[in-house]
Design a protein around this motif. Structure first.
Motif, PDB file in Angstrom:
ATOM      1  N   ILE A 103     -48.553   4.662 -13.733  1.00 57.68           N
ATOM      2  CA  ILE A 103     -47.201   4.550 -13.108  1.00 57.68           C
ATOM      3  C   ILE A 103     -46.999   3.770 -11.591  1.00 57.68           C
ATOM      4  O   ILE A 103     -48.196   3.346 -11.439  1.00 57.68           O
ATOM      5  CB  ILE A 103     -46.725   5.884 -12.762  1.00 57.68           C
ATOM      6  CG1 ILE A 103     -47.543   6.825 -11.704  1.00 57.68           C
ATOM      7  CG2 ILE A 103     -46.555   6.859 -13.963  1.00 57.68           C
ATOM      8  CD1 ILE A 103     -47.020   7.918 -11.077  1.00 57.68           C
ATOM      9  N   GLU A 104     -45.814   3.391 -11.195  1.00 56.36           N
ATOM     10  CA  GLU A 104     -45.855   2.569 -10.178  1.00 56.36           C
ATOM     11  C   GLU A 104     -44.785   3.229  -9.046  1.00 56.36           C
ATOM     12  O   GLU A 104     -43.907   4.116  -9.497  1.00 56.36           O
ATOM     13  CB  GLU A 104     -45.062   0.966 -10.611  1.00 56.36           C
ATOM     14  CG  GLU A 104     -46.281   0.397 -11.581  1.00 56.36           C
ATOM     15  CD  GLU A 104     -45.654  -1.031 -12.031  1.00 56.36           C
ATOM     16  OE1 GLU A 104     -44.583  -1.338 -11.293  1.00 56.36           O
ATOM     17  OE2 GLU A 104     -46.301  -1.719 -12.889  1.00 56.36           O
ATOM     18  N   ILE A 105     -44.705   2.835  -8.044  1.00 54.60           N
ATOM     19  CA  ILE A 105     -43.857   2.813  -6.790  1.00 54.60           C
ATOM     20  C   ILE A 105     -42.456   2.462  -7.266  1.00 54.60           C
ATOM     21  O   ILE A 105     -42.325   1.257  -7.939  1.00 54.60           O
ATOM     22  CB  ILE A 105     -44.311   2.070  -5.410  1.00 54.60           C
ATOM     23  CG1 ILE A 105     -45.631   2.801  -5.085  1.00 54.60           C
ATOM     24  CG2 ILE A 105     -42.983   2.504  -4.619  1.00 54.60           C
ATOM     25  CD1 ILE A 105     -45.647   4.175  -4.935  1.00 54.60           C
ATOM     26  N   SER A 106     -41.659   3.404  -7.247  1.00 54.89           N
ATOM     27  CA  SER A 106     -40.210   2.955  -7.447  1.00 54.89           C
ATOM     28  C   SER A 106     -39.806   1.639  -6.928  1.00 54.89           C
ATOM     29  O   SER A 106     -39.979   1.421  -6.019  1.00 54.89           O
ATOM     30  CB  SER A 106     -38.942   3.957  -6.841  1.00 54.89           C
ATOM     31  OG  SER A 106     -37.791   3.483  -6.735  1.00 54.89           O
ATOM     32  N   GLY A 107     -38.912   1.041  -8.019  1.00 54.89           N
ATOM     33  CA  GLY A 107     -38.373  -0.695  -7.683  1.00 54.89           C
ATOM     34  C   GLY A 107     -37.360  -0.393  -6.818  1.00 54.89           C
ATOM     35  O   GLY A 107     -37.336  -1.439  -5.847  1.00 54.89           O
TER      36      GLY A 107
ATOM     37  N   PRO B 198     -34.913   5.768 -11.423  1.00 56.27           N
ATOM     38  CA  PRO B 198     -36.435   5.531 -12.192  1.00 56.27           C
ATOM     39  C   PRO B 198     -37.066   6.747 -11.779  1.00 56.27           C
ATOM     40  O   PRO B 198     -38.365   6.716 -11.933  1.00 56.27           O
ATOM     41  CB  PRO B 198     -37.074   4.089 -11.200  1.00 56.27           C
ATOM     42  CG  PRO B 198     -35.819   4.406  -9.998  1.00 56.27           C
ATOM     43  CD  PRO B 198     -34.693   4.835 -10.493  1.00 56.27           C
ATOM     44  N   GLY B 199     -36.642   7.890 -11.251  1.00 58.90           N
ATOM     45  CA  GLY B 199     -37.457   8.858 -10.649  1.00 58.90           C
ATOM     46  C   GLY B 199     -37.948   9.851 -11.819  1.00 58.90           C
ATOM     47  O   GLY B 199     -38.792  10.783 -11.763  1.00 58.90           O
TER      48      GLY B 199
ATOM     49  N   SER C 157     -33.773  -4.177 -12.755  1.00 56.54           N
ATOM     50  CA  SER C 157     -34.872  -3.965 -13.655  1.00 56.54           C
ATOM     51  C   SER C 157     -35.737  -2.621 -12.900  1.00 56.54           C
ATOM     52  O   SER C 157     -36.397  -2.090 -13.600  1.00 56.54           O
ATOM     53  CB  SER C 157     -35.882  -5.120 -13.494  1.00 56.54           C
ATOM     54  OG  SER C 157     -36.172  -5.527 -12.218  1.00 56.54           O
ATOM     55  N   ALA C 158     -35.209  -2.332 -11.522  1.00 58.88           N
ATOM     56  CA  ALA C 158     -35.726  -0.936 -11.216  1.00 58.88           C
ATOM     57  C   ALA C 158     -35.286   0.156 -11.610  1.00 58.88           C
ATOM     58  O   ALA C 158     -35.923   1.228 -11.755  1.00 58.88           O
ATOM     59  CB  ALA C 158     -35.268  -0.890  -9.934  1.00 58.88           C
ATOM     60  N   PHE C 159     -34.275  -0.067 -12.909  1.00 55.90           N
ATOM     61  CA  PHE C 159     -33.748   0.976 -13.612  1.00 55.90           C
ATOM     62  C   PHE C 159     -34.050   1.233 -15.010  1.00 55.90           C
ATOM     63  O   PHE C 159     -33.166   1.491 -16.009  1.00 55.90           O
ATOM     64  CB  PHE C 159     -32.049   1.145 -13.218  1.00 55.90           C
ATOM     65  CG  PHE C 159     -31.912   1.225 -11.770  1.00 55.90           C
ATOM     66  CD1 PHE C 159     -31.866   2.441 -10.974  1.00 55.90           C
ATOM     67  CD2 PHE C 159     -31.564   0.072 -11.143  1.00 55.90           C
ATOM     68  CE1 PHE C 159     -31.545   2.562  -9.749  1.00 55.90           C
ATOM     69  CE2 PHE C 159     -31.413  -0.028  -9.734  1.00 55.90           C
ATOM     70  CZ  PHE C 159     -31.231   1.451  -9.098  1.00 55.90           C
TER      71      PHE C 159
END
Length: 384
Positions: free
Chosen positions: A12-16, A124-125, A347-349
């Motif tokens: 997993i990655e940090i939120s965009g 994105p959470g 793209s963060a969503f």
């Protein structure tokens, strides 16, 4: 030792949203219309209640589910505002923000290889927590339905592995909500199925053109309602979330919550009691200001020739990028470099947000005007 880290965590990655916000933070002259942080201070009487709690040494653990007075205040708030009935003793949990409420709900109801249906694009959470549970996020494309996550769309994605449907309305990032009739059809579709509904209603007090209706008013036994005080009372840093569900569900969620955080901060809980009682309508002047900003920003974006849905609630616009030659990240990066205005790449969503950017109007009018002037300047250069 990194090779020993949990594989699911590494993937997993940090939120965009946070990535972009952190990237531009501290840049001189930058206007940031990125994160969903209300620009209003916490109401004075709420802050005073928090101060009194400290002076009164109310600094010990509370009941795991939260101070009973707060749970009663929360249940009363939901009854008066949305006509939802929850028992304060057994059906309300006070959490460390809505984020923890989402986390403990998913960890309680999800198992390996179960599926969660989400609208795409979406905040994105959810996805990282779903994956950490070993479950699979299934995105339903809502782009051609004016970003409305209706029963007709949900039905296409149901399988025998579906364990939960997430209804986040009003929506982050689109600001779109669902009508009473649309929610009724969703309820009819999911009724009597072994499927939970996670109703993330953190923006329920910020609905502009129609009253907020919760899916729990139709399908209470299957619904976990997530709410909190971050947006309604401008209390993001106080970290008070609220979870409402039938007792047969909350008794299990409470176990996860207990071992996760023990309880929410006691001082913040006292401030929350004040917010939900004396401050029941604190959000109204904020909402009036947001409505004025929404209408102004909408008219400016339309005048620029940009494609956008007018949000029903929250404080976001999800805007179509006019030049598809640029990715949403590159478009936003160019805005930063050329005009010193920061918005969030679509793209963060999820991949369904590609081709868009999110603009937050939780800023004062002067900041919004200058920010939109800079966006307009950039668009004109693009189209020259």
């Amino acid at each position: 030792m990194e090779h020993l880290i949990n594989r699911k965590v590494k993937e997993i990655e940090i939120s965009g949203i946070r990535k972009f916000f952190n990237m531009v933070a501290g840049t001189e002259g930058m206007i940031s219309l990125t994160i969903g942080q209300p620009d209003f201070p916490t109401p004075l009487h709420v802050k005073e209640a928090g101060k009194r709690a400290i002076d009164d040494n109310f600094t010990s653990y509370t009941h795991n589910a939260g101070d009973l007075r707060l749970r009663h205040a929360a249940a009363n708030f939901m009854k008066k505002k949305y006509n939802l009935d929850y028992d304060a003793d057994s059906e309300v949990i006070v959490t460390v923000g809505a984020s923890e409420a989402i986390d403990i709900a998913f960890r309680t109801i999800l198992e390996e290889d179960t599926e969660v249906i989400l609208p795409g694009p979406v905040y994105p959470g959810y996805e990282p927590i779903i994956k950490l549970c070993g479950a699979k996020p299934v995105y339903a494309d809502i782009r051609e339905n004016n970003f409305r996550f209706t029963a007709e769309i949900i039905e296409k994605y149901l399988t025998e592995r579906t364990r939960c449907v997430v209804l986040p309305y009003p929506s982050n990032p689109t600001g779109v909500s669902l009508s009473k009739a649309e929610l009724s059809r969703v309820a009819e579709l999911l009724k009597d199925k072994d499927i939970f509904i996670l109703a993330d209603e953190i923006y329920s007090e910020l609905v502009y053109d129609q009253p907020h209706v919760s899916i729990a008013s139709f399908l209470r036994d299957q619904t976990i309602v997530i709410n909190g005080l971050s947006k309604s009372h401008s209390m993001t840093g106080w970290r008070i979330g609220l979870l409402f569900a039938p007792a047969a569900i909350t008794k299990h969620i409470l176990k996860v919550h207990q071992y996760n955080v023990t309880c929410a901060a006691s001082v913040a809980q006292i401030a929350a009691i004040e917010a939900l009682t004396a401050g029941m309508d604190d959000c109204l002047p904020m909402k009036e200001a947001y409505l004025e900003r929404r209408d102004y920003v909408y008219s400016r974006l339309i005048d620029m020739g940009l494609q956008v849905e007018k949000p029903d609630g929250a404080f976001y616009f999800f805007v179509k990028i006019p030049d598809q030659a640029l990715s949403s990240f590159d478009f936003c990066l160019s805005l930063v470099k050329e005009e010193k205005i920061a918005v969030v790449p679509g793209s963060a969503f999820s991949s369904f947000g590609e081709g868009y950017f999110r603009l937050s109007f939780a800023s004062d009018m002067e900041t919004l005007k200058e920010g939109l002037n800079r966006i307009e300047s950039f668009i004109e250069k693009m189209q020259a």
